[in-house]
Scaffold this motif. Structure first.
Motif, PDB file in Angstrom:
ATOM      1  N   ALA A 128       0.834  -1.202   0.000  1.00  0.00           N
ATOM      2  CA  ALA A 128       0.000   0.000   0.000  1.00  0.00           C
ATOM      3  C   ALA A 128       0.869   1.252   0.000  1.00  0.00           C
ATOM      4  CB  ALA A 128      -0.923  -0.007   1.212  1.00  0.00           C
ATOM      5  N   HIS A 161       0.450   4.105  -2.859  1.00  0.00           N
ATOM      6  CA  HIS A 161      -0.266   5.336  -2.537  1.00  0.00           C
ATOM      7  C   HIS A 161       0.608   6.509  -2.112  1.00  0.00           C
ATOM      8  CE1 HIS A 161      -4.151   3.479  -3.010  1.00  0.00           C
ATOM      9  NE2 HIS A 161      -3.804   2.501  -2.190  1.00  0.00           N
ATOM     10  N   SER A 167      -8.564   6.920  -2.600  1.00  0.00           N
ATOM     11  CA  SER A 167      -7.115   6.763  -2.617  1.00  0.00           C
ATOM     12  C   SER A 167      -6.429   7.689  -1.623  1.00  0.00           C
ATOM     13  CB  SER A 167      -6.558   6.978  -4.033  1.00  0.00           C
ATOM     14  OG  SER A 167      -6.770   8.303  -4.485  1.00  0.00           O
ATOM     15  N   ALA A 181      -6.636   5.868   1.556  1.00  0.00           N
ATOM     16  CA  ALA A 181      -5.634   4.800   1.532  1.00  0.00           C
ATOM     17  C   ALA A 181      -4.235   5.346   1.789  1.00  0.00           C
ATOM     18  CB  ALA A 181      -5.678   4.070   0.192  1.00  0.00           C
TER      19      ALA A 181
END
Length: 242
Positions: A14, A18, A185, A188
């Motif tokens: 992740a 991101h 996003s 995230a």
């Protein structure tokens, strides 16, 4: 502090997906006085900064999961297990040491002399940090809603000015930057902050839901893509030539 610093491995994929890169102008400024092309990305994480540092770059990262992600993303880069406190390189072997969103995790009482050891004469140490551009109204509102656990290292410059252990004058600059995000996003992205990763699950979900609600309430972020305004801050020291 150690728990925070070691929290990222659980979210390595992740993080790679991101987290934003640094502003290109910030990278150029960090390196403009380096005496040569050899660059060490120290605390390289998943390689968010590494790929912008040229062909003669070495990445050093202590977390196995982050290092594995870096090697997957940048298989051509020499990527080594190690830390700022124990750099696996010879003396005077690099012209610049850069740390992207990492310098504040280093124990500079140990890392400072290690960095000085691997730097060539006249080499550069630079820390780079991405922070949200909270002069924009909705971003300032987000900063209030999300709480301190999701806030970037705003106090970094004052903290590290005197902690580098290099003979040289610290210089500081900020460069406008931005990241294309959707509400999902951006949530995230914030979920990869160290403070969020170490929260109890119920508290973490409550914080993320509060952020989701705020983003849904703002016309700038409620639907589709938007640009998250950011700054890349740089603290740079050019070591004295020996």
């Amino acid at each position: 502090m150690r728990d925070l610093a070691s929290s990222f491995g659980a979210a390595a994929a992740a993080y790679a997906e991101h987290r934003p890169n640094c502003a290109p102008a910030a990278v150029r400024w960090a390196l403009e006085h380096a005496p040569g092309p050899r660059v060490l990305d120290l605390g390289a994480g998943t390689g968010k900064l590494t790929g912008a540092l040229g062909d003669d770059v070495i990445a050093v990262e202590p977390d196995p999961a982050m290092l594995a992600e870096l090697r997957r993303e940048l298989p051509h880069v020499r990527a080594l297990a190690g830390s700022a406190e124990a750099i696996p390189l010879p003396d005077a072997s690099v012209d610049a040491v850069l740390a992207g969103n990492a310098l504040h995790w280093f124990d500079m009482a140990i890392a400072g002399p290690e960095i000085a050891r691997v730097l060539a004469s006249g080499g550069v140490l630079a820390g780079l940090w991405n922070v949200m551009g909270d002069r924009v109204d909705w971003v300032a509102g987000l900063a209030r809603v999300r709480g301190s656990a999701a806030i970037g290292p705003r106090d970094t410059f004052s903290t590290w000015r005197a902690a580098t252990h290099l003979p040289g004058t610290p210089e500081q600059a900020e460069f406008p930057h931005g990241q294309r995000r959707t509400a999902d996003s951006l949530v995230a992205t914030l979920a990869t902050r160290a403070g969020m990763l170490v929260m109890p699950e119920s508290e973490r979900e409550a914080t993320l839901n509060r952020i989701r609600g705020f983003l849904a309430s703002r016309p700038e972020t409620a639907t589709g893509e938007f640009t998250l305004p950011m700054l890349t801050g740089v603290l740079r020291i050019v070591a004295a030539r020996q």
